[in-house]
Write a protein that holds these residues in place. Sequence first.
Motif, mmCIF file in Angstrom:
data_model
loop_
_atom_site.group_PDB
_atom_site.id
_atom_site.type_symbol
_atom_site.label_atom_id
_atom_site.label_comp_id
_atom_site.label_asym_id
_atom_site.label_seq_id
_atom_site.Cartn_x
_atom_site.Cartn_y
_atom_site.Cartn_z
ATOM 1 N N PRO A 179 -110.173 22.560 -29.579
ATOM 2 C CA PRO A 179 -109.145 22.831 -30.597
ATOM 3 C C PRO A 179 -109.430 24.088 -31.423
ATOM 4 C CG PRO A 179 -109.793 20.521 -30.624
ATOM 5 C CD PRO A 179 -110.786 21.235 -29.771
ATOM 6 N N ILE A 180 -110.707 24.422 -31.593
ATOM 7 C CA ILE A 180 -111.065 25.615 -32.357
ATOM 8 C C ILE A 180 -110.689 26.869 -31.570
ATOM 9 C CG2 ILE A 180 -112.927 26.842 -33.517
ATOM 10 C CD1 ILE A 180 -114.457 24.119 -33.536
ATOM 11 N N ALA A 181 -111.000 26.877 -30.283
ATOM 12 C CA ALA A 181 -110.646 28.018 -29.433
ATOM 13 C C ALA A 181 -109.129 28.160 -29.335
ATOM 14 C CB ALA A 181 -111.262 27.844 -28.044
ATOM 15 N N GLU A 182 -108.422 27.034 -29.208
ATOM 16 C CA GLU A 182 -106.958 27.077 -29.214
ATOM 17 C C GLU A 182 -106.447 27.705 -30.504
ATOM 18 O OE1 GLU A 182 -106.254 22.855 -26.766
ATOM 19 O OE2 GLU A 182 -105.593 23.080 -28.842
ATOM 20 N N ALA A 183 -107.070 27.348 -31.613
ATOM 21 C CA ALA A 183 -106.629 27.847 -32.919
ATOM 22 C C ALA A 183 -106.723 29.365 -32.996
ATOM 23 C CB ALA A 183 -107.466 27.204 -34.025
ATOM 24 N N MET A 184 -107.855 29.914 -32.566
ATOM 25 C CA MET A 184 -108.022 31.354 -32.660
ATOM 26 C C MET A 184 -107.065 32.092 -31.729
ATOM 27 S SD MET A 184 -110.058 31.408 -35.074
ATOM 28 C CE MET A 184 -110.311 33.172 -35.240
ATOM 29 N N LEU A 185 -106.816 31.530 -30.550
ATOM 30 C CA LEU A 185 -105.845 32.124 -29.637
ATOM 31 C C LEU A 185 -104.461 32.128 -30.265
ATOM 32 C CD1 LEU A 185 -104.857 33.250 -26.952
ATOM 33 C CD2 LEU A 185 -104.962 30.941 -25.995
ATOM 34 N N ALA A 186 -104.048 31.013 -30.855
ATOM 35 C CA ALA A 186 -102.717 30.910 -31.464
ATOM 36 C C ALA A 186 -102.568 31.869 -32.639
ATOM 37 C CB ALA A 186 -102.462 29.472 -31.912
ATOM 38 N N LEU A 187 -103.586 31.983 -33.479
ATOM 39 C CA LEU A 187 -103.504 32.850 -34.653
ATOM 40 C C LEU A 187 -103.422 34.319 -34.249
ATOM 41 C CD1 LEU A 187 -106.072 30.940 -36.866
ATOM 42 C CD2 LEU A 187 -103.632 31.210 -37.371
ATOM 43 N N VAL A 188 -104.194 34.707 -33.242
ATOM 44 C CA VAL A 188 -104.134 36.090 -32.766
ATOM 45 C C VAL A 188 -102.761 36.382 -32.159
ATOM 46 C CG1 VAL A 188 -105.036 37.707 -31.045
ATOM 47 C CG2 VAL A 188 -106.604 36.350 -32.429
ATOM 48 N N LEU A 189 -102.236 35.440 -31.391
ATOM 49 C CA LEU A 189 -100.930 35.648 -30.762
ATOM 50 C C LEU A 189 -99.817 35.770 -31.798
ATOM 51 C CD1 LEU A 189 -101.054 33.249 -27.673
ATOM 52 C CD2 LEU A 189 -101.120 35.753 -27.660
ATOM 53 N N MET A 190 -99.846 34.931 -32.831
ATOM 54 C CA MET A 190 -98.798 35.020 -33.855
ATOM 55 C C MET A 190 -98.901 36.343 -34.601
ATOM 56 S SD MET A 190 -97.755 32.402 -36.915
ATOM 57 C CE MET A 190 -96.470 32.868 -38.105
ATOM 58 N N ASP A 191 -100.100 36.775 -34.911
ATOM 59 C CA ASP A 191 -100.280 38.058 -35.583
ATOM 60 C C ASP A 191 -99.704 39.181 -34.738
ATOM 61 O OD1 ASP A 191 -101.229 39.895 -37.521
ATOM 62 O OD2 ASP A 191 -103.069 40.211 -36.370
ATOM 63 N N HIS A 192 -99.988 39.155 -33.433
ATOM 64 C CA HIS A 192 -99.475 40.218 -32.558
ATOM 65 C C HIS A 192 -97.973 40.097 -32.341
ATOM 66 C CE1 HIS A 192 -102.691 42.881 -31.148
ATOM 67 N NE2 HIS A 192 -103.505 41.882 -31.461
ATOM 68 N N ALA A 193 -97.455 38.890 -32.356
ATOM 69 C CA ALA A 193 -96.003 38.725 -32.245
ATOM 70 C C ALA A 193 -95.300 39.360 -33.432
ATOM 71 C CB ALA A 193 -95.658 37.238 -32.145
ATOM 72 N N LEU A 194 -95.835 39.166 -34.627
ATOM 73 C CA LEU A 194 -95.252 39.766 -35.826
ATOM 74 C C LEU A 194 -95.414 41.279 -35.812
ATOM 75 C CD1 LEU A 194 -96.511 37.190 -38.483
ATOM 76 C CD2 LEU A 194 -94.178 37.436 -37.612
ATOM 77 N N ARG A 195 -96.550 41.765 -35.331
ATOM 78 C CA ARG A 195 -96.769 43.204 -35.253
ATOM 79 C C ARG A 195 -95.821 43.846 -34.234
ATOM 80 N NH1 ARG A 195 -103.291 42.807 -34.820
ATOM 81 N NH2 ARG A 195 -103.152 44.933 -34.007
ATOM 82 N N HIS A 196 -95.592 43.159 -33.112
ATOM 83 C CA HIS A 196 -94.663 43.669 -32.109
ATOM 84 C C HIS A 196 -93.239 43.704 -32.662
ATOM 85 C CE1 HIS A 196 -92.917 44.417 -28.148
ATOM 86 N NE2 HIS A 196 -92.053 43.442 -28.399
ATOM 87 N N ARG A 197 -92.858 42.642 -33.369
ATOM 88 C CA ARG A 197 -91.519 42.575 -33.953
ATOM 89 C C ARG A 197 -91.314 43.704 -34.967
ATOM 90 N NH1 ARG A 197 -89.548 37.276 -37.252
ATOM 91 N NH2 ARG A 197 -90.959 38.145 -38.843
ATOM 92 N N ALA A 198 -92.365 44.018 -35.727
ATOM 93 C CA ALA A 198 -92.249 45.046 -36.757
ATOM 94 C C ALA A 198 -91.983 46.428 -36.168
ATOM 95 C CB ALA A 198 -93.526 45.076 -37.599
ATOM 96 N N GLN A 199 -92.676 46.787 -35.076
ATOM 97 C CA GLN A 199 -92.519 48.120 -34.512
ATOM 98 C C GLN A 199 -91.491 48.181 -33.386
ATOM 99 O OE1 GLN A 199 -95.767 49.744 -32.252
ATOM 100 N NE2 GLN A 199 -95.170 51.850 -32.644
ATOM 101 N N CYS A 200 -91.489 47.167 -32.517
ATOM 102 C CA CYS A 200 -90.715 47.254 -31.278
ATOM 103 C C CYS A 200 -89.683 46.138 -31.134
ATOM 104 C CB CYS A 200 -91.657 47.233 -30.068
ATOM 105 S SG CYS A 200 -92.873 48.567 -30.078
ATOM 106 N N GLY A 201 -89.340 45.498 -32.241
ATOM 107 C CA GLY A 201 -88.416 44.380 -32.166
ATOM 108 C C GLY A 201 -87.036 44.734 -31.668
ATOM 109 N N ASP A 202 -86.649 46.030 -31.759
ATOM 110 C CA ASP A 202 -85.311 46.426 -31.311
ATOM 111 C C ASP A 202 -85.310 46.996 -29.894
ATOM 112 O OD1 ASP A 202 -86.746 48.660 -31.955
ATOM 113 O OD2 ASP A 202 -85.160 49.651 -33.114
ATOM 114 N N VAL A 203 -86.478 46.931 -29.205
ATOM 115 C CA VAL A 203 -86.538 47.457 -27.835
ATOM 116 C C VAL A 203 -85.781 46.546 -26.878
ATOM 117 C CG1 VAL A 203 -88.064 47.986 -25.893
ATOM 118 C CG2 VAL A 203 -88.693 48.688 -28.212
ATOM 119 N N GLY A 204 -85.966 45.228 -27.026
ATOM 120 C CA GLY A 204 -85.287 44.288 -26.146
ATOM 121 C C GLY A 204 -85.937 44.208 -24.779
ATOM 122 N N ALA A 205 -85.378 43.388 -23.909
ATOM 123 C CA ALA A 205 -85.919 43.211 -22.564
ATOM 124 C C ALA A 205 -85.677 44.471 -21.735
ATOM 125 C CB ALA A 205 -85.267 42.006 -21.891
#
Length: 371
Positions: free
Chosen positions: A329-355
């Motif tokens: 569960p600890i390893a899962e936690a760190m993976l999830a937190l890193v992914l959410m941080d990067h999801a927000l960072r991607h949305r901030a810069q490239c959120g309007d790129v689309g598929a």
Amino acid sequence: MSNSFGKLLTVTTFGESHGPAIGCVVDGCPPGLELDADEFAPDLARRATGRSRHTSQRHEADRVEILSGVYEGRTTGTPIALLIRNTDQRSKDYADIARTFRPGHADYTYWQKYGIRDPRGGGRSSARETTMRVAAAVIAKKWLARHHGVRVRGCLAQIGPITPDSFDWDVVESNAFFWPCATQVPALEQYINDLRKSGDSIGARVTVVAEGVPPGWGEPIYGKLDGDLAAALMSINAVKGVEIGDGFAVVGQRGSEHRDEMCLDGFTSNHAGGILGGISSGQAVVASLAFKPTSSILVPGRSVNLAGEPVEVVTKGRHDPCVGIRATPIAEAMLALVLMDHALRHRAQCGDVGAVAPRIPPGPQHGKPGR
């Protein structure tokens, strides 16, 4: 003291193993996410000591108090402060080592850095701190699932010389080892029982997988998804090695077999662990962690005390014969937190790129860890 990690989603933890409480502040969570204190219980119970006779018998209630950042059951966008009060400290177990450096522990390095240390359960260096990472990740897991359909899960992939004979995700949560092969569980129990009787410990390997991660998360060079993930996983207590995808096995692979070929119906393999050039490929993100055998054992070991005298150390108290058993569960936690941080960072810069076409499906090997 570097108690925070993340950029747009920042987590700061505080507290010691035998202090009155431990806690964290989660800053950057978007507003409007439903959140209730009871939602933290399942993952905290998975991480908890005393879950079985194979781990430390410290029994903590681990009840989360939400102090801020939530109003009428929804996140407000302001810092979310979480607190868990310690209820089962046994500081007397550490009276004998207050003036001694336990070999293999952070006692000596903390003393050299700060000139003072809390010997009770390791103080700040205790794995008790990871409780708050798991709590913070309850938020991240929920947000990732709701907004991107991402699922994060993990398993114990090796303990000492033992590896799974077969793999079934449905089996992982049905035993205290997070082990994917049901028929081996009795043998694991016997192995740990024998280890405990000998007073020794053993290392382990944990694998975590995130399915449903879209392509494009991560940043080139200094903000690589795998770089941030490796740093986050390495920050977990007792971790001495991190692999992304095939990891060190790539040393013996040829380029013709390692490269993950692409067809219109999907990737043919996932040796890269779902990350290419530091950016997610759309395949499952796969990482493995190597946990050292704990040094808190009954087998005598040589050390020195604060007076500079040679001593023999035997660590008594409630300790895990294998810390990897409850590390999933600890390893899962760190993976999830890193992914959410990067999801927000991607949305901030490239959120309007689309598929962007072509969009390659993950392929047949996207959900199973291992090589």
